[in-house]
Scaffold this motif. Structure first.
Motif, short mmCIF file in Angstrom:
data_model
loop_
_atom_site.label_atom_id
_atom_site.label_comp_id
_atom_site.label_asym_id
_atom_site.label_seq_id
_atom_site.Cartn_x
_atom_site.Cartn_y
_atom_site.Cartn_z
N PHE A 1 11.70 3.57 -13.71
CA PHE A 1 11.19 2.79 -12.59
C PHE A 1 9.84 3.35 -12.14
CE2 PHE A 1 15.72 1.96 -12.38
CZ PHE A 1 15.74 0.58 -12.18
N MET A 2 8.91 2.46 -11.84
CA MET A 2 7.55 2.86 -11.45
C MET A 2 7.31 2.41 -10.01
SD MET A 2 4.08 1.71 -13.40
CE MET A 2 2.56 1.40 -12.52
N HIS A 3 6.86 3.36 -9.16
CA HIS A 3 6.67 3.10 -7.74
C HIS A 3 5.17 3.01 -7.43
CE1 HIS A 3 10.94 4.15 -6.84
NE2 HIS A 3 10.77 4.90 -7.93
N ASP A 4 4.72 1.83 -7.05
CA ASP A 4 3.30 1.62 -6.73
C ASP A 4 3.18 1.41 -5.22
OD1 ASP A 4 0.56 1.12 -7.94
OD2 ASP A 4 0.80 -0.70 -6.73
N ILE A 5 2.46 2.31 -4.52
CA ILE A 5 2.42 2.29 -3.06
C ILE A 5 0.98 2.07 -2.59
CG2 ILE A 5 2.91 3.57 -0.95
CD1 ILE A 5 4.93 5.22 -2.56
N LEU A 6 0.79 1.02 -1.80
CA LEU A 6 -0.51 0.74 -1.19
C LEU A 6 -0.47 1.11 0.29
CD1 LEU A 6 -1.58 -2.74 -2.61
CD2 LEU A 6 -2.82 -0.61 -2.86
N GLY A 7 -1.51 1.75 0.77
CA GLY A 7 -1.62 2.06 2.19
C GLY A 7 -0.70 3.19 2.61
N GLY A 8 -0.64 3.42 3.91
CA GLY A 8 0.20 4.47 4.44
C GLY A 8 -0.45 5.85 4.31
N SER A 9 0.36 6.86 4.62
CA SER A 9 -0.18 8.22 4.61
C SER A 9 -0.22 8.83 3.22
CB SER A 9 0.68 9.10 5.54
OG SER A 9 2.04 9.04 5.14
N HIS A 10 0.58 8.33 2.29
CA HIS A 10 0.59 8.87 0.93
C HIS A 10 0.54 7.73 -0.08
CE1 HIS A 10 2.41 12.14 3.34
NE2 HIS A 10 1.76 12.93 2.49
N SER B 1 -0.22 5.73 -3.51
CA SER B 1 -0.38 6.09 -4.92
C SER B 1 -1.36 5.16 -5.62
CB SER B 1 0.98 6.04 -5.63
OG SER B 1 1.46 4.71 -5.68
N ALA B 2 -1.82 4.13 -4.91
CA ALA B 2 -2.78 3.19 -5.48
C ALA B 2 -3.83 2.87 -4.44
CB ALA B 2 -2.08 1.91 -5.94
N ILE B 3 -5.08 2.82 -4.86
CA ILE B 3 -6.18 2.54 -3.94
C ILE B 3 -7.11 1.52 -4.57
CG2 ILE B 3 -8.19 3.49 -2.76
CD1 ILE B 3 -6.78 6.15 -2.60
N ALA B 4 -7.45 0.49 -3.80
CA ALA B 4 -8.39 -0.52 -4.28
C ALA B 4 -9.79 0.08 -4.28
CB ALA B 4 -8.34 -1.76 -3.40
N VAL B 5 -10.46 0.02 -5.43
CA VAL B 5 -11.80 0.60 -5.52
C VAL B 5 -12.88 -0.45 -5.57
CG1 VAL B 5 -11.00 2.72 -6.60
CG2 VAL B 5 -11.57 0.77 -8.02
N THR B 6 -12.56 -1.65 -5.97
CA THR B 6 -13.50 -2.76 -5.91
C THR B 6 -12.74 -4.00 -5.48
OG1 THR B 6 -13.17 -3.52 -8.18
CG2 THR B 6 -14.86 -1.84 -7.83
N GLY B 7 -13.47 -4.99 -5.01
CA GLY B 7 -12.81 -6.22 -4.61
C GLY B 7 -13.81 -7.27 -4.22
N ILE B 8 -13.31 -8.33 -3.65
CA ILE B 8 -14.17 -9.42 -3.22
C ILE B 8 -14.88 -9.01 -1.93
CG2 ILE B 8 -14.24 -11.82 -2.51
CD1 ILE B 8 -13.52 -11.37 -5.40
N ASP C 1 1.12 6.64 -10.16
CA ASP C 1 2.46 6.32 -9.65
C ASP C 1 3.52 7.23 -10.25
OD1 ASP C 1 1.34 4.28 -8.22
OD2 ASP C 1 1.88 2.71 -9.66
N GLU C 2 4.57 7.44 -9.46
CA GLU C 2 5.72 8.21 -9.93
C GLU C 2 6.66 7.31 -10.73
OE1 GLU C 2 7.88 10.32 -7.01
OE2 GLU C 2 6.22 11.61 -6.41
N LEU C 3 7.29 7.93 -11.75
CA LEU C 3 8.32 7.27 -12.53
C LEU C 3 9.63 7.99 -12.25
CD1 LEU C 3 6.45 6.97 -15.95
CD2 LEU C 3 6.50 5.33 -14.08
#
Length: 694
Positions: A472-481, A483-490, A588-590
């Protein structure tokens, strides 16, 4: 002429798409006091019969019978034909008998011929003969159509003598034969190989002043070509215009077919040139004849050239054209060429048979074209097509570099916890494997293995142990920890356009020490108009802020670094459309289980990009490193994650450590909003199952 006033009931009935509601609409109008007339009954009966709602048809007939409503004969003629198409000849005969008695409708020879044809088409020979003989008693004077029906019936039964008797009776009653009368007999004689008798009948037809049409000549030409008399057939075609009949495409098609069957392609091409000189444009059928020959002869490249040539000359290929060319490429094992034609075929809204899909997919796997094969599988899934068990087993075997090595390795690791494996098995197969084993089996498959064993197939019995190992792969946006950060966007504001990698300079001055970018236009303030939009692997955007030096780590937006929601956009704009192109980097953690804190399997590092305008697809490229080998053992993945689908396929591009030379594919399933109590960010859970060979 003034336009006819529309009938409200017919307008409503035309708009109704559900056959179950047709009769209800009729009664609803009756309840409002609406008075139906013949057009209403005729349209309702036709739509119900076409939808095979014959119980409702009977209800309408009962209404017509009890209310003695006068109806036109076309209503019943259409109904008789629909009964005939469904094999309900008995009911058709009953309705015909009731016309003029139970129903207020006058029968004519047209309805008589209709029921006669229904009986003939349904192989009710004795009933057709009886009805034909009873015509004088029923006060019907038989015409050429009546005799043509009986002649056709006998010829389809292969009974030339009875057909000839009907024809002789037709002449005795001084009923004028039509060109259809002669064509049916000429065609029968030619198929039987008696071309000379067919020619004599044709001459008799001309003697009696009846001209043949292009079908007559085409039937004669087919008979001559079948008997090896091609030159004579060609002469017959050139004599057509002399006898007052214009040459048609089907006549050239007969000659072209014969030349293609005999492999005389140069002569066939000369025939096409001759058609051009006579200003006769070949149609798709004629091109298909040549393309079909090339494909059967293994000349798929020539077939493809002809496919291109016909489009250049303004002739649009049909589904049969594309299917022959794709099958032709598969026959010569040029699966990349077949895939190229397949893409053009689907672009033209045509689709191959499932057998073609299977052959193409297996061939691509055999050639190591994993991405292309996955594309074919995805297209099959879109059209709700699926491979059969044998095809899946072939794919799994072909994707293995050495079947014996893989099977031996699985046997060695079956008794202990090992890497994820795949074992194909048929119905009734019994398989014992270690934890993490993935088994595809038919109905009745019994699997005994460690926890995390996955079974795909029919009814299966799974007996897991008490310990767990799952990917299982855990993808976390936002919060204090995160694991994924948007680096480019609209970004809608040029003030921060300089923050996008490789963007064209636009005057923005980037800060040096955690300052705010400046710009002469609006000060470069990061605001609702230019913040990169956040989108996780679920394709869903929440009101989440990225970590800002440990401050304001809350879900729902934050001061100075706001997150947008749908209410802040103009009408018609969706978050998914604005997320198009957002790149997110992740580490991300597995884990073994769904829980974020469960046993660590490893790490997944890479990036994904929102690659569809509706926000349902993410293009992923990442590497999985397993903790058990000190992160020295790894696998690399690439593919498209479709969040709207139940399952997506990712290609395994290779590996390191004990996975050197690994190949195969992985299935990925997305679970959104999982385990939100374990993190103050927004988590997307991805379950990954491997089909691995190395």
């Amino acid at each position: 002429n003034q336009l006819r006033t529309p009938i409200p009931f017919l307008t409503h009935l035309k708009q109704c798409q559900n056959p179950d509601e047709f009769l209800s609409v009729f009664h609803d109008f009756c309840d409002t006091g609406y008075k139906h007339d013949y057009p209403s009954y005729a349209s309702l009966t036709y739509k119900l019969a076409r939808a095979r709602k014959f119980d409702d048809v009977e209800a309408v007939l009962d209404f017509l019978r009890t209310h003695d409503i006068r109806c036109g004969e076309p209503l019943f003629i259409g109904l008789l034909r629909h009964y005939g198409k469904t094999g309900a000849a008995d009911r058709a005969l009953e309705v015909f008998s009731e016309m003029g008695k139970s129903f207020n409708c006058v029968r004519t020879l047209q309805s008589f011929n209709t029921i006669l044809n229904v009986l003939a088409d349904n192989d009710r020979v004795s009933d057709a003969v009886k009805l034909f003989g009873d015509a004088p008693k029923l006060r019907f004077r038989l015409n050429s159509v009546s005799f043509n029906i009986m002649i056709k019936m006998w010829l389809e039964k292969g009974d030339w003598e009875n057909a000839k008797k009907v024809f002789d009776e037709m002449l005795e009653r001084e009923v004028e034969p039509t060109v259809v009368t002669y064509n049916s007999q000429i065609g029968f004689l030619c198929k039987r190989g008696d071309v000379d008798s067919a020619k004599r009948l044709f001459e008799d037809m001309r003697t009696k002043g009846r001209r043949g049409n292009e079908v007559t000549y085409a039937l004669l030409m087919e008979g001559l070509c079948a008997s090896g008399r091609f030159d004579e057939a060609k002469k017959v075609m050139f004599d057509m215009e002399y006898h007052g009949c214009k040459v048609h495409l089907k006549n050239y098609g007969v000659l072209l077919t014969d030349l293609a069957k005999r492999g005389l392609i140069d002569e066939a091409k000369s025939l096409l040139v001759e058609m051009k000189k006579r200003r006769i444009k070949p149609d798709v059928v004629m091109y298909n004849i040549l393309i079909g020959y090339f494909c059967k002869q293994g000349a798929a490249s020539d077939a493809y050239k002809l496919l291109v040539d016909m489009q250049v000359k303004g002739c649009t290929p049909n589904a049969a054209t594309y299917r022959m060319v794709v099958d032709g490429f598969c026959r010569v094992e040029d699966f990349i060429g077949g895939l190229k034609v397949l893409r053009a075929m689907m672009y033209s809204n045509h689709f191959p048979r499932i057998e073609t899909f299977c052959c193409l997919c297996i061939g691509l796997f055999r050639g190591g074209k994993i991405d292309e094969a996955c594309f074919v599988l995805e297209e099959m899934n879109k059209r709700k097509m699926s491979l059969d068990w044998d095809s899946w087993e072939t794919i799994v075997r072909e994707s293995c570099a050495d079947d014996e090595f893989v099977i031996a390795r699985f046997d060695d690791e079956a008794a202990s916890t090992g890497p994820v494996g795949t074992v194909p098995g048929g119905a009734g197969t019994t398989i014992s494997g270690g934890a993490g084993t993935t088994v595809a089996g038919g109905a009745g498959t019994t699997i005994s293995g460690g926890a995390g064993t996955t079974a795909a197939g029919g009814a299966a019995t799974i007996n897991p142990d008490d310990h767990s190992l799952t990917f299982f792969m855990h993808d976390i946006l936002g919060g204090s920890h995160p694991s994924a950060i948007a680096v480019t966007g609209i970004v809608a504001n040029p003030a921060v356009g300089g923050q996008v990698p490789f963007a064209k300079p636009n005057g923005a001055v980037l800060p040096v020490n955690n300052g705010i970018p400046t710009n002469n236009a609006n000060g470069g303030i990061i605001n609702n108009n230019n913040i990169p939009f956040l989108t996780g692997l679920s394709g869903y955007t929440s009101n989440i802020g990225q970590n800002n030096n440990g401050n304001n780590n809350i879900i729902g937006g934050m001061p100075g670094f706001p997150v947008l929601n749908s209410a802040q956009f103009p009408s018609g704009t969706t978050l998914q459309k604005l997320m198009f192109g957002t790149m997110t980097v992740f580490d991300d953690e597995l884990t073994e289980g769904h829980e974020l804190g469960s046993g660590l399997v490893g790490k997944a590092q890479g990036f994904y990009i929102s690659s569809s305008e509706d926000g349902t697809s993410q293009t992923m490229a990442f590497t999985v490193m397993f903790a058990s080998g000190g992160y020295a053992d790894s696998l690399s993945f690439f593919g498209v994650l479709r969040t709207a689908a139940g399952e997506s396929h990712l290609a395994i591009m290779g590996g390191t450590g004990k996975y050197v030379g690994a190949k195969g594919l992985a299935t990925a399933k997305v679970f959104t909003g999982a385990n939100q109590h374990e993190t103050d960010g927004m988590e997307t859970l991805l379950q990954i199952t491997l089909f691995l060979a190395y």
